[in-house]
Enzyme design. Sequence first.
Site, mmCIF file in Angstrom:
data_model
loop_
_atom_site.group_PDB
_atom_site.id
_atom_site.type_symbol
_atom_site.label_atom_id
_atom_site.label_comp_id
_atom_site.label_asym_id
_atom_site.label_seq_id
_atom_site.Cartn_x
_atom_site.Cartn_y
_atom_site.Cartn_z
ATOM 1 N N ARG A 29 12.653 -3.283 11.519
ATOM 2 C CA ARG A 29 11.612 -2.674 12.356
ATOM 3 C C ARG A 29 11.066 -3.746 13.296
ATOM 4 O O ARG A 29 10.853 -4.881 12.876
ATOM 5 C CB ARG A 29 10.454 -2.195 11.458
ATOM 6 C CG ARG A 29 10.512 -0.745 11.079
ATOM 7 C CD ARG A 29 9.519 -0.395 9.970
ATOM 8 N NE ARG A 29 8.133 -0.797 10.242
ATOM 9 C CZ ARG A 29 7.127 -0.589 9.391
ATOM 10 N NH1 ARG A 29 7.340 0.005 8.229
ATOM 11 N NH2 ARG A 29 5.907 -0.967 9.686
ATOM 12 N N ARG A 57 0.225 -9.174 13.280
ATOM 13 C CA ARG A 57 -0.357 -8.092 12.485
ATOM 14 C C ARG A 57 -1.323 -8.656 11.452
ATOM 15 O O ARG A 57 -2.373 -8.076 11.171
ATOM 16 C CB ARG A 57 0.740 -7.301 11.778
ATOM 17 C CG ARG A 57 1.568 -6.474 12.731
ATOM 18 C CD ARG A 57 2.764 -5.865 12.053
ATOM 19 N NE ARG A 57 2.405 -4.786 11.154
ATOM 20 C CZ ARG A 57 3.231 -4.281 10.228
ATOM 21 N NH1 ARG A 57 4.429 -4.774 10.085
ATOM 22 N NH2 ARG A 57 2.836 -3.287 9.473
ATOM 23 N N ARG A 67 -8.851 1.102 9.183
ATOM 24 C CA ARG A 67 -8.486 -0.284 9.480
ATOM 25 C C ARG A 67 -9.567 -0.988 10.288
ATOM 26 O O ARG A 67 -9.424 -2.177 10.580
ATOM 27 C CB ARG A 67 -7.182 -0.310 10.265
ATOM 28 C CG ARG A 67 -5.933 -0.544 9.416
ATOM 29 C CD ARG A 67 -4.768 -0.537 10.351
ATOM 30 N NE ARG A 67 -3.596 -1.215 9.911
ATOM 31 C CZ ARG A 67 -2.571 -0.637 9.292
ATOM 32 N NH1 ARG A 67 -2.632 0.614 8.936
ATOM 33 N NH2 ARG A 67 -1.498 -1.337 9.008
ATOM 34 N N ARG A 121 12.354 -7.092 5.163
ATOM 35 C CA ARG A 121 12.576 -5.642 5.058
ATOM 36 C C ARG A 121 13.648 -5.166 6.029
ATOM 37 O O ARG A 121 13.693 -5.590 7.176
ATOM 38 C CB ARG A 121 11.274 -4.892 5.405
ATOM 39 C CG ARG A 121 10.237 -4.979 4.331
ATOM 40 C CD ARG A 121 9.248 -3.838 4.396
ATOM 41 N NE ARG A 121 8.376 -3.849 5.540
ATOM 42 C CZ ARG A 121 7.058 -3.625 5.466
ATOM 43 N NH1 ARG A 121 6.488 -3.402 4.314
ATOM 44 N NH2 ARG A 121 6.335 -3.612 6.560
ATOM 45 N N LYS A 151 0.836 -1.216 0.000
ATOM 46 C CA LYS A 151 0.000 0.000 0.000
ATOM 47 C C LYS A 151 0.867 1.262 0.000
ATOM 48 O O LYS A 151 0.602 2.197 -0.748
ATOM 49 C CB LYS A 151 -0.920 0.057 1.236
ATOM 50 C CG LYS A 151 -1.928 -1.056 1.338
ATOM 51 C CD LYS A 151 -2.869 -0.835 2.519
ATOM 52 C CE LYS A 151 -2.192 -0.812 3.873
ATOM 53 N NZ LYS A 151 -1.564 -2.078 4.283
HETATM 54 P P1 AMP Z 1 1.472 0.492 8.619
HETATM 55 O O1 AMP Z 1 2.751 1.182 8.315
HETATM 56 O O2 AMP Z 1 0.282 1.082 7.903
HETATM 57 O O3 AMP Z 1 1.554 -1.008 8.440
HETATM 58 O O4 AMP Z 1 1.159 0.744 10.185
HETATM 59 C C1 AMP Z 1 2.084 0.346 11.182
HETATM 60 C C2 AMP Z 1 1.357 0.225 12.512
HETATM 61 O O5 AMP Z 1 0.784 1.502 12.861
HETATM 62 C C3 AMP Z 1 0.179 -0.742 12.543
HETATM 63 O O6 AMP Z 1 0.588 -2.073 12.762
HETATM 64 C C4 AMP Z 1 -0.639 -0.179 13.691
HETATM 65 O O7 AMP Z 1 -0.068 -0.517 14.946
HETATM 66 C C5 AMP Z 1 -0.475 1.316 13.524
HETATM 67 N N1 AMP Z 1 -1.523 1.874 12.638
HETATM 68 C C6 AMP Z 1 -1.370 2.438 11.408
HETATM 69 N N2 AMP Z 1 -2.543 2.829 10.902
HETATM 70 C C7 AMP Z 1 -3.486 2.507 11.821
HETATM 71 C C8 AMP Z 1 -4.897 2.628 11.884
HETATM 72 N N3 AMP Z 1 -5.602 3.153 10.876
HETATM 73 N N4 AMP Z 1 -5.533 2.179 12.997
HETATM 74 C C9 AMP Z 1 -4.847 1.661 14.031
HETATM 75 N N5 AMP Z 1 -3.515 1.487 14.027
HETATM 76 C C10 AMP Z 1 -2.829 1.913 12.942
#
Ligand code: AMP
Length: 213
Positions: free
Chosen positions: A160, A171, A88, A127, A13
């Site tokens: 990370r 996740r 989400r 990664r 994404k």
């Molecule tokens: P991402 O980089 O989008 O995979 O987000 C990394 C982490 O940020 C996720 O695993 C969540 O812990 C948190 N996060 C990002 N976006 C959201 C969201 N819309 N709602 C809740 N947690 C989020």
Amino acid sequence: MHLVLLGPPGAGKGTQAALLSRDLGLAHISTGDMLRGAVQEGTDLGLLAREYMDQGNLVPDDVVIGITKERLEAPDVQTGFVLDGFPRTVKQAEALDEILEDIGLPLDLVINIKVPQSELIRRMTGRRVCPKCGESYHLVFNPPRSLGTCDQCGHDLHQRDDDKETTVRQRLEVYERESGPLTDYYSDKGVLVSVDGTGTVEQVADRLKLTLK
Ligand code: AMP
């Protein structure tokens, strides 16, 4: 254009949203990037978010809805946006509907990027990022010239916490449970399309372009 990219962690994404943002002049809104920024800056938001993120859990809805609302009210969003990682949960999707209604912008399309679970695990656990200059690598798809070292600045590369295998599996489980219902939510509204997210970045980008046409 006003877009949402849906898809599990590791579906690409962020990469695809950055390309759409560049090519179509859209504001790229990534809640993951905003939260990681807050963690790096050590703000109250960052301290709170980190506890959830490191465990592979979602940050509470109210917190994420708050920062997204503020971001969507910024002037650059008027020329279009691509949301990456938000919503989400169904609660976040309902909040997004309200925010967009308040600011008078429609949601044109929700694109669900689909990738099999085994491929997601391979992508995420490989990664690596450079904590100094921010350059990113992948052990298989985009390895650094010298293992464990950044090509750009020579700093040690870092995995990370949320890309470690146990966290990745967590996740993906959280995604299935919390975000799975979003496909029905948007399909009922008639704005959902699915795109195959396997293959190279360029192949997926071409599929997205075709879909948007
Ligand atoms: P991402 O980089 O989008 O995979 O987000 C990394 C982490 O940020 C996720 O695993 C969540 O812990 C948190 N996060 C990002 N976006 C959201 C969201 N819309 N709602 C809740 N947690 C989020």
